[in-house]
Design an enzyme around this catalytic site. Sequence first.
Site, PDB file in Angstrom:
ATOM      1  N   ASP A   1       1.991  -5.362   2.907  1.00  0.00           N
ATOM      2  CA  ASP A   1       1.533  -4.074   3.414  1.00  0.00           C
ATOM      3  C   ASP A   1       0.053  -3.982   3.758  1.00  0.00           C
ATOM      4  OD1 ASP A   1       0.982  -4.298   0.733  1.00  0.00           O
ATOM      5  OD2 ASP A   1       1.961  -2.451   0.134  1.00  0.00           O
TER       6      ASP A   1
ATOM      7  N   GLU B   1       1.528   6.585  -1.801  1.00  0.00           N
ATOM      8  CA  GLU B   1       1.567   6.201  -0.388  1.00  0.00           C
ATOM      9  C   GLU B   1       2.166   7.288   0.500  1.00  0.00           C
ATOM     10  OE1 GLU B   1       0.712   2.694  -2.622  1.00  0.00           O
ATOM     11  OE2 GLU B   1       2.350   4.122  -2.856  1.00  0.00           O
TER      12      GLU B   1
ATOM     13  N   THR C   1      -7.559   0.727   0.718  1.00  0.00           N
ATOM     14  CA  THR C   1      -6.154   0.866   0.352  1.00  0.00           C
ATOM     15  C   THR C   1      -5.985   1.606  -0.968  1.00  0.00           C
ATOM     16  OG1 THR C   1      -4.051  -0.347   0.241  1.00  0.00           O
ATOM     17  CG2 THR C   1      -5.924  -1.280  -0.963  1.00  0.00           C
TER      18      THR C   1
ATOM     19  N   GLU D   1      -5.838  -6.727  -7.610  1.00  0.00           N
ATOM     20  CA  GLU D   1      -5.969  -5.419  -8.250  1.00  0.00           C
ATOM     21  C   GLU D   1      -7.411  -5.145  -8.655  1.00  0.00           C
ATOM     22  OE1 GLU D   1      -3.735  -3.274  -8.240  1.00  0.00           O
ATOM     23  OE2 GLU D   1      -1.788  -4.250  -8.176  1.00  0.00           O
TER      24      GLU D   1
ATOM     25  N   GLU E   1      11.662   3.373  -6.221  1.00  0.00           N
ATOM     26  CA  GLU E   1      10.956   2.128  -5.910  1.00  0.00           C
ATOM     27  C   GLU E   1      11.627   1.368  -4.775  1.00  0.00           C
ATOM     28  OE1 GLU E   1       7.802   0.222  -7.881  1.00  0.00           O
ATOM     29  OE2 GLU E   1       7.898   2.032  -6.669  1.00  0.00           O
TER      30      GLU E   1
END
Length: 900
Positions: free
Chosen positions: A260, A372, A458, A113, A354
């Site tokens: 991902d 996303e 991302t 993160e 989710e």
Amino acid sequence: MEPGGGDGRVLPGVGHVPVDGGRRAHEQGGEAEAWEHAYPADELMPLTCRGRVRGQEPSRGDVDDALGKFSLTLIDSLDTLVVLNKTKEFEDAVRKVLRDVNLDNDVVVSVFETNIRVLGGLLGGHSLAIMLKEKGEYMQWYNDELLQMAKQLGYKLLPAFNTTSGLPYPRINLKFGIRKPEARTGTETDTCTACAGTLILEFAALSRFTGATIFEEYARKALDFLWEKRQRSSNLVGVTINIHTGDWVRKDSGVGAGIDSYYEYLLKAYVLLGDDSFLERFNTHYDAIMRYISQPPLLLDVHIHKPMLNARTWMDALLAFFPGLQVLKGDIRPAIETHEMLYQVIKKHNFLPEAFTTDFRVHWAQHPLRPEFAESTYFLYKATGDPYYLEVGKTLIENLNKYARVPCGFAAMKDVRTGSHEDRMDSFFLAEMFKYLYLLFADKEDIIFDIEDYIFTTEAHLLPLWLSTTSQNISKKNTTSEYTELDDSNFDWTCPNTQILFPNDPLYAQSIREPLKNVVDKSCPRGIIRVREESFRSGAKPPLRARDFMATNPEHLEILKKMGVSLIHLKDGRVQLVQHAVQAASSIDAEDGLRFMQEMIELSSQQQKEQQLPPRAVQIVSHPFFGRVVLTAGPAQFGLDLSKHKETRGFVASSKPYNGCSELTNPEAVMGKIALIQRGQCMFAEKARNIQNAGAIGGIVIDDNEGSSSDTAPLFQMAGDGKDTDDIQIPMLFLFSKEGSIILDAIREYEEVEVLLSDKAKDRDPDLETEEPPSSENDSQNQSAEQIVSSSQEVGLVDQESPEESSPNSHPESSSPADTDIAASVSPSEQNSNPAENHETTSLDGECTDLDNQLQEQSETEEDASPNVSWGKKGQPIDAILADWNEDIEAFEMMEKDEL
């Protein structure tokens, strides 16, 4: 990857962004709210209008690892300001970062993160700062200060790579690094694939900006190791890997949470760095994804060793990025198909849950405003030019304004079915959601620089493509050399070009979407369980289904034995099913047994949830809230059932005594109102009777445990007092302390506060903010939103995981349970009866009938909840107990061990 991005009024936001002529977006705001109420905290808490400071708020587990006391939201949204043409605000923001942000804090943070949000944010800010400086108007004073901060942070992250494999530790202390006693980290053994494989863009950019090659070298080494550890026969990677041994801890594979952005960064590393080996690796993985995981329009996780065997029957929201990645790759048809399926789910639930099942029911009900889907929408529009995707974006914006906008920003959805909120606005909302929605509608002249000169990380940070030409002497020890023979049809395009993707065929995208229009609402999809062709060889009998199983049927027992499933009679009279895959007659039979146990688990879980009451909603509808704040409330087993009757609307008033345990001394204050009562000192039913006798039209019990919150605790279900409660005719709801304090604070500030008690939040129109609040006499004119019927596993009992721990928000990094057997227990008293089938049925006229006709949640009661599960057929109950297999369920569902 996200575990993992105004209209000038007092309440800014994505704001009302109407589409003028289908193209231009009006100005958007949002950063102002974060700065006004939260700065210099890491995030904004939009319901309580203050900043989230780590250590000062109740811990949310791994979610808080993104917070490092470094003004996360400010850094994460730097380049968003430039995209929005807020250059003056950007210049001011950069000065704030340089003046106030400290990167030397004694805080343990997520390496992943921190890399994508903070390091990426600093590099994106630097990229656009030097661009503005070259233009000659803004940032003339700038001298690479953001880059120097990025370099400082990069060196702070490097100790995480001190492993024999080169894979980084998942967490690091910003001040003390790894392993030191004061670091409080360095003992972890596992990390997720995305955590280790989503570093190359930021680290390589840092190396090429500064000339310090060490960062790119470390990131490449981690990618090389992951590539070498792929499962060679399937070319898939697992979700979790041991950072010391390289063993796969979780052997399920997909394109969602945990993996991902590993795939994303392979393709984008090729684009940014010009290294063909990254493209070759991506193509190898992509071929495996399309061969095993892609089941259009679905994307379902599989085993890396047995890729024809599905690992789960639900999908998580993070896979919504994949259509956008497919656009970048040029494989447009499956991108359109999956995107359309996701859009149909959003239209049913207003937001993407989710997680949702293969038959499009809610699996995890939260929605933390993930970007996303907006990202994929933007890329599909850029590739196709189809105005349909502008309408999709308009829907996203309208839903954000209608359901997520609150007085101090935008609040995450606690439950997409009730419309209740969480006091949470992650930094990626401004970093990504704002950016992609603006870019979707913006004309080229709306953006002050050429967006095509940059690649999105991302986290949607912008890195210049000219970095690929920067001279670097990077050691490439582990170059790619082995590839599977691939189907070239998957690789027709490397970089999509609007001019050639759809030659003379503007209806191409529409023709792909059309068959999927009714996939969610009007068709009757069943859970998809892939069966190998050998299982359906000619003349073979289908595998035994869990819904058909009878423990007294000798033929069924013989089938179980063949599948490696044993039946054990326990001393307490129950029957336990245990699978040992190695005892199965063949690998195919072992797969059938694993599938049978999965069905048994899902069937048992479904029937258990049906015994529980769903959550309810408390919606503040008076000025200045106007329905924009929705609180998650626990239901009561007594009183008016809000799911069957009209909602109750009224002003709130505190009862005296506040605990409501005796006759009220202020009946005139609560007459015709909704009484607020404190939990404790007597039974809930007694409180309800006392406020009802005083003339209250409803009651809200507020938890007396200070600091409790639905964000961190399972929902609470109020039980009766063991007596007949039919005399209680008013609705009763329960709020934890944090949610209750929002109402109490509103009373102190505005005196009169009106709320709506309902089974789910009602639609509200942002335009009402300028009107007088409606009178309660007009309640009948309020139009209810379409009821959403679904099931969820979000809310657990006391001994189960909280939603935050079990959602894909955080990547599991714990070791697997040692026992990998799968067990289920059933009561022998009804072994001759079949469990009811928990699938959709088709009515006589051919339309779908959803058996889940009410919200289904597990909830906690004041009294002990029974662990028993009732299975029934045609209304006849069948006692069943799931005995001693919570860990086995978790081990199976998460696929942490694979004995096949």
